[in-house]
Design a protein around this motif. Structure first.
Motif, PDB file in Angstrom:
ATOM      1  N   LYS A   6       0.832  -1.200   0.000  1.00  0.00           N
ATOM      2  CA  LYS A   6       0.000   0.000   0.000  1.00  0.00           C
ATOM      3  C   LYS A   6       0.866   1.250   0.000  1.00  0.00           C
ATOM      4  N   GLN A   7       1.951   1.236   0.768  1.00  0.00           N
ATOM      5  CA  GLN A   7       2.832   2.390   0.839  1.00  0.00           C
ATOM      6  C   GLN A   7       3.490   2.676  -0.500  1.00  0.00           C
ATOM      7  N   LYS A   8       3.725   1.675  -1.292  1.00  0.00           N
ATOM      8  CA  LYS A   8       4.430   1.857  -2.554  1.00  0.00           C
ATOM      9  C   LYS A   8       3.493   2.204  -3.711  1.00  0.00           C
ATOM     10  N   ARG A   9       2.192   2.261  -3.470  1.00  0.00           N
ATOM     11  CA  ARG A   9       1.254   2.564  -4.539  1.00  0.00           C
ATOM     12  C   ARG A   9       1.302   4.031  -4.933  1.00  0.00           C
ATOM     13  N   TYR A  10       1.607   4.908  -3.972  1.00  0.00           N
ATOM     14  CA  TYR A  10       1.636   6.349  -4.226  1.00  0.00           C
ATOM     15  C   TYR A  10       2.842   6.975  -3.552  1.00  0.00           C
ATOM     16  N   PHE A  11       3.353   8.030  -4.155  1.00  0.00           N
ATOM     17  CA  PHE A  11       4.447   8.796  -3.586  1.00  0.00           C
ATOM     18  C   PHE A  11       3.951  10.196  -3.258  1.00  0.00           C
ATOM     19  N   THR A  12       4.488  10.774  -2.216  1.00  0.00           N
ATOM     20  CA  THR A  12       4.286  12.196  -1.965  1.00  0.00           C
ATOM     21  C   THR A  12       5.393  12.924  -2.728  1.00  0.00           C
ATOM     22  N   PRO A  13       5.232  14.222  -2.982  1.00  0.00           N
ATOM     23  CA  PRO A  13       6.328  14.959  -3.620  1.00  0.00           C
ATOM     24  C   PRO A  13       7.644  14.836  -2.842  1.00  0.00           C
ATOM     25  N   ARG A  14       7.565  14.802  -1.513  1.00  0.00           N
ATOM     26  CA  ARG A  14       8.775  14.666  -0.702  1.00  0.00           C
ATOM     27  C   ARG A  14       9.460  13.318  -0.950  1.00  0.00           C
ATOM     28  N   GLN A  15       8.668  12.248  -0.977  1.00  0.00           N
ATOM     29  CA  GLN A  15       9.235  10.917  -1.231  1.00  0.00           C
ATOM     30  C   GLN A  15       9.843  10.833  -2.623  1.00  0.00           C
ATOM     31  N   LEU A  16       9.167  11.425  -3.599  1.00  0.00           N
ATOM     32  CA  LEU A  16       9.684  11.409  -4.961  1.00  0.00           C
ATOM     33  C   LEU A  16      10.971  12.224  -5.057  1.00  0.00           C
ATOM     34  N   ALA A  17      11.000  13.365  -4.380  1.00  0.00           N
ATOM     35  CA  ALA A  17      12.208  14.200  -4.374  1.00  0.00           C
ATOM     36  C   ALA A  17      13.385  13.436  -3.776  1.00  0.00           C
ATOM     37  N   GLU A  18      13.141  12.699  -2.704  1.00  0.00           N
ATOM     38  CA  GLU A  18      14.213  11.900  -2.103  1.00  0.00           C
ATOM     39  C   GLU A  18      14.659  10.794  -3.047  1.00  0.00           C
ATOM     40  N   ARG A  19      13.706  10.158  -3.716  1.00  0.00           N
ATOM     41  CA  ARG A  19      14.033   9.067  -4.649  1.00  0.00           C
ATOM     42  C   ARG A  19      14.911   9.560  -5.790  1.00  0.00           C
TER      43      ARG A  19
END
Length: 70
Positions: A6-19
């Motif tokens: 479930k956690q990997k289904r969507y990213f927040t902008p912060r998570q995407l920025a870190e990735r």
């Protein structure tokens, strides 16, 4: 579906920025401009993992390519 899935289904902008090792603002701008698919849930923005995978695939340069994919 497990909590991890479930956690990997969507990213927040912060998570995407870190990735991607970019600023949070850059991730937000990509979502706002429509360059990467996103959705709003109230005041928050969520970016589907499938959209992240598609964006990464279309913007990854392969060995031997002379130009960046767009």
């Amino acid at each position: 579906m497990s909590d991890t899935e479930k956690q990997k289904r969507y990213f927040t902008p912060r998570q995407l920025a870190e990735r991607w090792e970019v600023s949070i603002r850059k991730a937000q701008e990509l979502a706002k401009s429509g360059e990467i698919a996103s959705m709003r849930v109230g005041r928050t923005v969520r970016i589907p993992a499938s959209a992240v995978a598609a964006y990464e695939k279309s913007h990854t340069r392969r060995p031997g390519e002379s130009r960046w994919a767009s």
